[in-house]
Write a protein that holds these residues in place. Structure first.
Motif, PDB file in Angstrom:
ATOM      1  N   GLU A 223      44.716  19.171 -22.254  1.00 45.22           N
ATOM      2  CA  GLU A 223      43.725  19.263 -21.182  1.00 45.22           C
ATOM      3  C   GLU A 223      42.314  18.956 -21.714  1.00 45.22           C
ATOM      4  OE1 GLU A 223      46.441  22.835 -19.234  1.00 45.22           O
ATOM      5  OE2 GLU A 223      44.444  23.270 -20.013  1.00 45.22           O
ATOM      6  N   PHE A 224      42.089  17.682 -22.052  1.00 43.79           N
ATOM      7  CA  PHE A 224      40.831  17.324 -22.710  1.00 43.79           C
ATOM      8  C   PHE A 224      39.814  16.685 -21.757  1.00 43.79           C
ATOM      9  CE2 PHE A 224      43.938  13.916 -23.459  1.00 43.79           C
ATOM     10  CZ  PHE A 224      43.287  12.817 -22.936  1.00 43.79           C
ATOM     11  N   PHE A 225      40.163  16.541 -20.462  1.00 38.93           N
ATOM     12  CA  PHE A 225      39.245  15.881 -19.533  1.00 38.93           C
ATOM     13  C   PHE A 225      37.908  16.603 -19.457  1.00 38.93           C
ATOM     14  CE2 PHE A 225      37.323  15.442 -15.327  1.00 38.93           C
ATOM     15  CZ  PHE A 225      37.196  14.069 -15.234  1.00 38.93           C
ATOM     16  N   ILE A 226      37.943  17.924 -19.302  1.00 43.43           N
ATOM     17  CA  ILE A 226      36.698  18.683 -19.166  1.00 43.43           C
ATOM     18  C   ILE A 226      35.881  18.641 -20.463  1.00 43.43           C
ATOM     19  CG2 ILE A 226      37.550  20.965 -19.896  1.00 43.43           C
ATOM     20  CD1 ILE A 226      35.903  22.118 -17.540  1.00 43.43           C
ATOM     21  N   LEU A 227      36.558  18.507 -21.596  1.00 43.60           N
ATOM     22  CA  LEU A 227      35.852  18.406 -22.873  1.00 43.60           C
ATOM     23  C   LEU A 227      35.105  17.075 -22.982  1.00 43.60           C
ATOM     24  CD1 LEU A 227      38.619  19.887 -25.199  1.00 43.60           C
ATOM     25  CD2 LEU A 227      36.560  21.039 -24.373  1.00 43.60           C
ATOM     26  N   ILE A 228      35.722  16.007 -22.472  1.00 44.99           N
ATOM     27  CA  ILE A 228      35.037  14.710 -22.448  1.00 44.99           C
ATOM     28  C   ILE A 228      33.805  14.787 -21.546  1.00 44.99           C
ATOM     29  CG2 ILE A 228      35.230  12.298 -21.697  1.00 44.99           C
ATOM     30  CD1 ILE A 228      38.154  12.364 -22.524  1.00 44.99           C
ATOM     31  N   LEU A 229      33.990  15.441 -20.386  1.00 51.09           N
ATOM     32  CA  LEU A 229      32.860  15.605 -19.466  1.00 51.09           C
ATOM     33  C   LEU A 229      31.737  16.401 -20.132  1.00 51.09           C
ATOM     34  CD1 LEU A 229      31.771  15.180 -16.600  1.00 51.09           C
ATOM     35  CD2 LEU A 229      32.869  17.329 -15.933  1.00 51.09           C
TER      36      LEU A 229
ATOM     37  N   ARG B 214      39.173  24.093 -14.419  1.00 54.55           N
ATOM     38  CA  ARG B 214      40.027  22.970 -14.840  1.00 54.55           C
ATOM     39  C   ARG B 214      41.149  22.724 -13.849  1.00 54.55           C
ATOM     40  NH1 ARG B 214      42.698  24.541 -19.628  1.00 54.55           N
ATOM     41  NH2 ARG B 214      41.955  26.656 -19.255  1.00 54.55           N
ATOM     42  N   GLN B 215      41.753  23.805 -13.367  1.00 54.98           N
ATOM     43  CA  GLN B 215      42.864  23.663 -12.434  1.00 54.98           C
ATOM     44  C   GLN B 215      42.390  23.148 -11.079  1.00 54.98           C
ATOM     45  OE1 GLN B 215      45.282  27.171 -12.262  1.00 54.98           O
ATOM     46  NE2 GLN B 215      46.891  26.197 -11.066  1.00 54.98           N
ATOM     47  N   MET B 216      41.182  23.522 -10.673  1.00 59.57           N
ATOM     48  CA  MET B 216      40.623  23.012  -9.417  1.00 59.57           C
ATOM     49  C   MET B 216      40.443  21.491  -9.500  1.00 59.57           C
ATOM     50  SD  MET B 216      40.069  25.487  -7.171  1.00 59.57           S
ATOM     51  CE  MET B 216      38.707  25.016  -6.123  1.00 59.57           C
ATOM     52  N   ILE B 217      39.888  21.027 -10.613  1.00 64.04           N
ATOM     53  CA  ILE B 217      39.700  19.586 -10.799  1.00 64.04           C
ATOM     54  C   ILE B 217      41.047  18.875 -10.799  1.00 64.04           C
ATOM     55  CG2 ILE B 217      38.892  17.811 -12.415  1.00 64.04           C
ATOM     56  CD1 ILE B 217      36.760  19.859 -13.353  1.00 64.04           C
ATOM     57  N   SER B 218      42.009  19.442 -11.505  1.00 57.68           N
ATOM     58  CA  SER B 218      43.346  18.866 -11.575  1.00 57.68           C
ATOM     59  C   SER B 218      43.975  18.744 -10.193  1.00 57.68           C
ATOM     60  CB  SER B 218      44.239  19.729 -12.479  1.00 57.68           C
ATOM     61  OG  SER B 218      45.566  19.264 -12.466  1.00 57.68           O
ATOM     62  N   MET B 219      43.866  19.811  -9.389  1.00 61.01           N
ATOM     63  CA  MET B 219      44.452  19.810  -8.054  1.00 61.01           C
ATOM     64  C   MET B 219      43.804  18.752  -7.168  1.00 61.01           C
ATOM     65  SD  MET B 219      46.852  21.343  -6.363  1.00 61.01           S
ATOM     66  CE  MET B 219      47.117  22.827  -7.319  1.00 61.01           C
ATOM     67  N   LEU B 220      42.496  18.581  -7.293  1.00 60.24           N
ATOM     68  CA  LEU B 220      41.800  17.580  -6.485  1.00 60.24           C
ATOM     69  C   LEU B 220      42.218  16.156  -6.882  1.00 60.24           C
ATOM     70  CD1 LEU B 220      38.347  19.337  -6.300  1.00 60.24           C
ATOM     71  CD2 LEU B 220      39.739  18.652  -4.328  1.00 60.24           C
ATOM     72  N   PHE B 221      42.461  15.928  -8.170  1.00 70.33           N
ATOM     73  CA  PHE B 221      42.980  14.621  -8.594  1.00 70.33           C
ATOM     74  C   PHE B 221      44.379  14.384  -8.017  1.00 70.33           C
ATOM     75  CE2 PHE B 221      39.980  14.534 -12.413  1.00 70.33           C
ATOM     76  CZ  PHE B 221      39.234  13.484 -11.901  1.00 70.33           C
ATOM     77  N   VAL B 222      45.176  15.436  -7.909  1.00 70.54           N
ATOM     78  CA  VAL B 222      46.497  15.312  -7.282  1.00 70.54           C
ATOM     79  C   VAL B 222      46.351  14.897  -5.825  1.00 70.54           C
ATOM     80  CG1 VAL B 222      48.535  16.594  -6.489  1.00 70.54           C
ATOM     81  CG2 VAL B 222      47.695  16.917  -8.815  1.00 70.54           C
ATOM     82  N   PHE B 223      45.429  15.530  -5.105  1.00 70.57           N
ATOM     83  CA  PHE B 223      45.203  15.167  -3.708  1.00 70.57           C
ATOM     84  C   PHE B 223      44.690  13.737  -3.590  1.00 70.57           C
ATOM     85  CE2 PHE B 223      44.397  19.928  -3.144  1.00 70.57           C
ATOM     86  CZ  PHE B 223      45.707  20.156  -2.732  1.00 70.57           C
TER      87      PHE B 223
END
Length: 391
Positions: free
Chosen positions: A88-94, A155-164
């Protein structure tokens, strides 16, 4: 019927007096706005939503994110095992990008996180319904579960929105959104697996490639100790967190149960395309996961994040159907009213200093636009105040 321009200006004046209630009024009457008014209202609402959440004083998980952000230049972002064993490195890149651009400004990080969340949410709502997207946005924004989750499970909120984003308009870009959802939070594996099953015929040729890759992936996850990591998280949660109380359980369940009842009532008229079926099945899975993990603290609402934070999106099969405008509007207003009591109680509790959700210096309802501007100015020029330092 369209709202007169003068009336629209009155809404904006009301917004300046009480931004939170102003947003409520704008969203409730948004289906009667012109296209230009909708665009203006969308921009106003996104900016307010971002700044509203960015006024939170860091506590708990939010403090932990900021602690990581402060030390991001000393972290190997692709091997940070605390976030999904390094997946789960997306938020770390951000964090890395924001830190570099703003020279480590903490408030800028909060703004960037919530800008991403609310921009994605607005896009998802607009793709689901052109007529009612601001009202649908408000159904989610003004719900108890969304407020709670958006303050903790970033992190999970961002992940869920990408799913949508992946499913609202299924095309080649969906693969990118699917990848982004997994590197945001590994819980995305559940909805993505469901998407693959529902679209099995479309993926028939690809399945021959996916199956062995999936098998290798599962073995690799075992070798990396990923399953042990999940189990230890579940066990440790019993010590670290408290269980949901009765009122929370009722609030989390009431909205999704009523939406399921509405879907059943209009079962002969709703849109039954694959996107709709995915949302319905995913809603059922989330509901079951909530009750399976109900006795494990801090886990039921995480596994059932769709049910707790985004149940309003389950209205998509109705909003994209041939049901008339008036009935759709009544349904959305009904969901808003269901959310109203627990959400207002939550914000009222904040004003009594009875919650860590300290929006706008513990004055989420009574603050006007000038209070918000002054608060933001202070956050930009002063050190970000903490309530608690996190884990």
């Amino acid at each position: 019927m369209k709202v007169d321009v003068f009336v629209f200006i009155l809404f904006l004046v009301f917004f300046s007096l009480s931004p939170l209630l102003g947003v409520a009024a704008i969203c409730v009457f948004s289906p009667f706005f012109s296209k230009l008014e909708l665009k203006i209202a969308s921009i106003v609402i996104i900016i307010f939503s971002v700044l509203f959440y960015a006024t939170l004083q860091p506590f708990g998980d939010l403090s932990e994110y900021l602690h990581i952000y402060n030390n991001i230049n000393t972290i190997d972002i692709f091997h940070y095992t605390r976030f999904g064993k390094g997946i789960e490195f997306f938020i770390l890149i951000l964090m890395k990008v924001v830190y570099f651009i703003t020279q480590g400004n903490q408030f800028a990080f909060l703004v960037s996180i919530y800008a991403l969340i609310f921009t994605l949410l607005m896009i998802v709502c607009k793709k689901m319904t052109n007529e009612f997207y601001l009202l649908l946005f408000f159904c989610i924004f003004f719900s108890y579960g969304f407020v709670q989750a958006n303050s903790y499970f970033i992190r999970q909120m961002i992940s869920m929105l990408f799913v949508f984003m992946m499913i609202v308009k299924f095309n080649k870009k969906s693969i990118i959104y699917g990848f982004l959802s997994i590197i945001s939070h590994t819980s995305a594996v559940i909805p993505i697996s469901l998407i693959v099953i529902i679209n099995a015929k479309r993926f028939k040729k690809v399945l021959y490639l996916i199956t062995p890759i999936l098998f290798i992936g599962l073995l690799t996850a075992y070798e990396l100790g990923f399953y042990h990591y999940i189990i230890s998280k579940l066990i440790n949660s019993n010590v670290s967190f408290s269980k949901l109380n009765i009122s929370q359980i009722i609030i989390y369940n009431s909205q999704i149960v009523i939406i399921f009842i509405l879907l059943y009532m209009f079962r002969h008229k709703i849109n039954k395309e694959k996107n709709s079926l995915f949302l319905i099945f995913f809603g059922v899975i989330s509901f079951l996961l909530f009750w399976v993990f109900i006795n494990i603290p801090a886990m039921s609402n995480r596994f059932a994040l769709f049910m707790c934070a985004f149940p309003g999106l389950l209205l998509y099969p109705i909003l994209s159907s041939n049901i008339n405008f008036k009935l759709k509007y009544v349904i959305l207003i009904s969901i808003v009213l269901i959310n109203l009591v627990p959400a207002l109680y939550l914000f009222y509790n904040v004003t009594l200093l009875g919650s860590d959700l300290n929006f706008m210096s513990f004055k989420p309802i009574r603050s006007n636009i000038f209070d918000l501007i002054i608060l933001i100015a202070n956050r930009l020029t002063e050190e970000l105040p903490y309530l608690t330092q996190g884990n």
